[in-house]
Write a protein that holds these residues in place. Structure first.
Motif, PDB file in Angstrom:
ATOM      1  N   ILE A  27       0.846  -1.199   0.000  1.00  0.00           N
ATOM      2  CA  ILE A  27       0.000   0.000   0.000  1.00  0.00           C
ATOM      3  C   ILE A  27       0.878   1.245   0.000  1.00  0.00           C
ATOM      4  O   ILE A  27       1.911   1.294   0.682  1.00  0.00           O
ATOM      5  CB  ILE A  27      -0.934  -0.019   1.214  1.00  0.00           C
ATOM      6  CG1 ILE A  27      -1.932  -1.166   1.069  1.00  0.00           C
ATOM      7  CG2 ILE A  27      -1.676   1.300   1.386  1.00  0.00           C
ATOM      8  CD1 ILE A  27      -2.731  -1.452   2.299  1.00  0.00           C
ATOM      9  N   ASN A  43     -10.038  -4.588   2.520  1.00  0.00           N
ATOM     10  CA  ASN A  43      -8.819  -4.007   3.081  1.00  0.00           C
ATOM     11  C   ASN A  43      -9.130  -2.620   3.630  1.00  0.00           C
ATOM     12  O   ASN A  43      -9.598  -1.741   2.892  1.00  0.00           O
ATOM     13  CB  ASN A  43      -7.719  -3.915   2.021  1.00  0.00           C
ATOM     14  CG  ASN A  43      -7.266  -5.285   1.546  1.00  0.00           C
ATOM     15  OD1 ASN A  43      -6.887  -6.138   2.344  1.00  0.00           O
ATOM     16  ND2 ASN A  43      -7.322  -5.514   0.240  1.00  0.00           N
ATOM     17  N   THR A  47      -7.499   0.670   5.490  1.00  0.00           N
ATOM     18  CA  THR A  47      -6.206   1.318   5.706  1.00  0.00           C
ATOM     19  C   THR A  47      -6.401   2.620   6.456  1.00  0.00           C
ATOM     20  O   THR A  47      -7.225   3.454   6.068  1.00  0.00           O
ATOM     21  CB  THR A  47      -5.493   1.596   4.368  1.00  0.00           C
ATOM     22  OG1 THR A  47      -5.297   0.352   3.687  1.00  0.00           O
ATOM     23  CG2 THR A  47      -4.144   2.251   4.600  1.00  0.00           C
ATOM     24  N   THR A  54      -2.875  -1.469   7.969  1.00  0.00           N
ATOM     25  CA  THR A  54      -3.976  -1.996   7.163  1.00  0.00           C
ATOM     26  C   THR A  54      -4.509  -3.264   7.814  1.00  0.00           C
ATOM     27  O   THR A  54      -3.738  -4.074   8.331  1.00  0.00           O
ATOM     28  CB  THR A  54      -3.498  -2.314   5.736  1.00  0.00           C
ATOM     29  OG1 THR A  54      -3.116  -1.111   5.086  1.00  0.00           O
ATOM     30  CG2 THR A  54      -4.609  -2.969   4.926  1.00  0.00           C
ATOM     31  N   SER A  84      -6.985  -6.564   6.905  1.00  0.00           N
ATOM     32  CA  SER A  84      -7.674  -7.294   5.840  1.00  0.00           C
ATOM     33  C   SER A  84      -8.693  -8.241   6.448  1.00  0.00           C
ATOM     34  O   SER A  84      -8.406  -8.924   7.442  1.00  0.00           O
ATOM     35  CB  SER A  84      -6.669  -8.081   4.995  1.00  0.00           C
ATOM     36  OG  SER A  84      -5.744  -7.202   4.372  1.00  0.00           O
TER      37      SER A  84
END
Length: 600
Positions: free
Chosen positions: A219, A278, A280, A315, A317
């Motif tokens: 990312i 995801n 972030t 992040t 997930s």
């Protein structure tokens, strides 16, 4: 009784009869009338003292009683005034006050765009919702293209492309007085622009800082400092391609501004489908995230969908099949308290051993009674009908996914606008979307081409269009998603990946619009603008050249005028079935006026 005494007695009786001078003072109403009586008696006392206009006192009422009454009335007035003042100073509950909220000017902040990481394949069956990823394909490539527009004086705001943590991957400009360092050519352009601006300050000189194509393995974040009390006009796009493996195909996503309330529609957790959310957090404040899941039958109550902590600079997930398994249609509302978050769903399809495509589902516009998505590519109707009739291929055709968050069903009217105008859908284009659920509406059955889809209803809803490419069941295919977007304004930055079949698509559902698209090249120059005059109810496609003026094209500055127009970037690859679509990101924000509410 003398005549004067008779007259005074009559006046006193008349006042008592009218209620202006009550005989008793019990209750609040008596206290409110006492000041008038006090003023009247005080005036009579003043006349007695001066001897002018004096009249004999009423018999049986001592002078001390009159003076005592006056003092009592004055005391009552003071007491009432004190009570009123105390009441006005005592804090009241918000429900008892009706005050207009003051408005405060908030300066523009930095522009932040969070780019998703590469698409990754899930390894085995995850336990719960935490994913495990297998090694990437040998041919997979992921890159970010970015552009930051300079001011009319030729100054590029401080900007950089960097990972969530660590040193920048590319320093675009170090500050307000610095030249861009993405390339030596861009630095030369900045210096030339500054010289031209000094020689002729009235002539606007536009340049840009660019990142033509930077490979990334995780990312990344594009950030640009505010300039002239406006957010910098900046944008970035991430592109993923793979020619082998289960995730072969292409996936593209615009790097998004984080938010606290996001809608993502179009996920699928049925057999052979994988959806990974995801989250972030690029801020310095922890974020606590709650998910609302809307399935095909209604709201899904999923343990573990509340109070998800996303630490600063990290992040998280989540495998959506762990929260909502077996859902062919799924919408996700992401709400964050604390720090804002960026959210993206990696959606992939595997039909047996045949890859069915991969893409990123990004947030669309908030629920509204009208939604528009541009850049919808539709294949030949007869071949699509034959393919989608096969078992396991129902989602291999184009569709509009409609999520209705409220408690009332929505009657949705859907219209498709192509190059030659509106095309009627075989089913009539009017459907009833169930409240609290996601409804899929097929968009197949119209001639092959590129379209803009517009939907309207009497109830607010969110929507995303699904695109597909590939008509042979035994061959690898691809999917893409184009979320509903806001109408075009001025100075939208549209970065473009370096290679592939690239098109700008603009649609005007109603009324005529004019869209200008100004190329940005790798040397940081802003080239001559092109213009598209779009008739109402039509869609236009513009093929993007490889270079302009001898320099590779890396993006556009897009502006629109007239009636509402919408835009998207549609990408493919020569000789392959790859397809992806990216809605034009919102324009930069300036100084805002926000209400400030004070309460307890």
């Amino acid at each position: 009784m003398s005549k004067g005494e008779y007259d005074n007695e009559n006046k006193s009786e008349n006042k008592n009869a009218s209620g202006l001078v009550p005989e008793t003072s019990a209750g609040a109403s008596s206290m409110t009338e006492a000041p008038a009586a006090g003023v009247s008696d005080a005036g009579a006392a003043a006349k007695d003292a001066s001897g002018a206009g004096a009249t004999p006192r009423k018999r049986g009422v001592p002078r001390a009683g009159v003076i005592g009454g006056i003092l009592t009335a004055v005391a009552l007035v003071a007491a009432c005034g004190g009570l009123v003042s105390a009441a006005s100073l005592t804090p009241q509950s918000p429900a008892s006050r009706h005050l207009e909220a003051p408005v405060a000017s908030v300066p523009a902040g930095s522009s932040v765009g969070v780019c998703p990481g590469p698409a990754r394949l899930l390894e085995g069956t995850p336990v719960g919702t935490d994913p495990q990823f297998s090694p990437e394909s040998a041919t997979a490539k992921t890159a970010v293209s970015a552009a930051v527009l300079g001011s009319s004086a030729g100054v590029i705001p401080g900007s950089r492309l960097a990972p969530l943590k660590g040193a920048p991957l590319a320093e675009i400009a170090k500050g307000a007085a610095a030249a861009p360092t993405a390339s030596a050519a861009a630095a030369t352009a900045s210096a030339a622009a500054a010289t031209a601006s000094a020689a002729a300050p009235r002539t606007p000189v536009l340049i840009a800082g660019v990142v033509p194509q930077r490979e990334v393995d995780n990312i990344s974040v594009l950030s640009a400092d505010a300039q002239d009390n406006r957010q910098a006009a900046a944008g970035a796009v991430l592109s993923y391609t793979a020619e082998d493996g289960d995730l072969q195909g292409s996936a593209t996503a615009a790097c998004q501004q984080p938010g606290n309330d996001l809608w993502l529609v179009g996920a699928n957790t049925a057999l052979g489908r994988s959806a990974v959310l995801n989250l972030t957090n690029a801020s310095s404040t922890p974020a606590t995230v709650s998910l609302d899941l809307l399935g095909s039958e209604g709201l899904i109550q999923a343990p573990g969908s509340r109070g998800l902590l996303v630490a600063p600079g990290s992040t998280r997930s989540i495998v959506l099949a762990g929260l909502a398994p077996g859902q062919e249609r799924l919408g996700v509302r992401v709400r964050s308290t604390g720090g804002p978050v960026a959210a993206v769903i990696q959606q992939s399809v595997l039909r047996g051993l045949t890859p069915g495509g991969v893409d990123f589902i990004t947030p669309g516009t908030a629920p509204s009674v009208s939604q528009v998505a541009a850049g919808l590519e539709i294949q030949a109707p007869a071949a699509l009908a034959a393919l989608t009739a096969k078992p396991g291929f129902a989602d291999a055709g184009p569709a509009l996914e409609v999520a209705v968050p409220g408690a009332a069903d929505a009657v949705v009217e859907i219209k498709l606008y192509g190059r030659d105008g509106q095309k009627a859908l075989p089913g009539g284009g009017v459907v009833t979307a169930k409240a609290g659920a996601v409804t899929e509406v097929s968009l197949a059955g119209v001639p092959a081409g590129t379209y803009t889809v517009a939907a309207s209803s009497d109830v607010s809803f969110a929507a995303t269009a699904r695109l597909t490419r590939g008509l042979q069941s035994g061959d690898a295919a691809d999917i893409a998603f184009s979320a509903a977007s806001a109408r075009l304004g001025s100075q939208h930055i549209v970065p473009v990946p370096r290679t592939g079949d690239r098109q700008l698509v603009f649609g005007a559902p109603e009324g005529r619009a004019t869209v200008s698209y100004t190329p940005i090249t790798a040397d940081g120059k802003i080239r001559t603008a092109g213009t598209a005059d779009i008739a109402g109810g039509t869609t236009v496609s513009i093929k993007i050249p490889a270079d302009v003026g001898g320099s590779p094209l890396v993006g556009y500055v897009v502006s629109a005028a007239g009636d509402p127009a919408y835009g998207a970037l549609v990408l493919g690859r020569d000789g392959r079935q790859d397809i992806s679509a990216v809605a034009v990101a919102p324009e930069a924000a300036g100084q805002r006026q926000v209400p400030v509410t004070l309460g307890y």
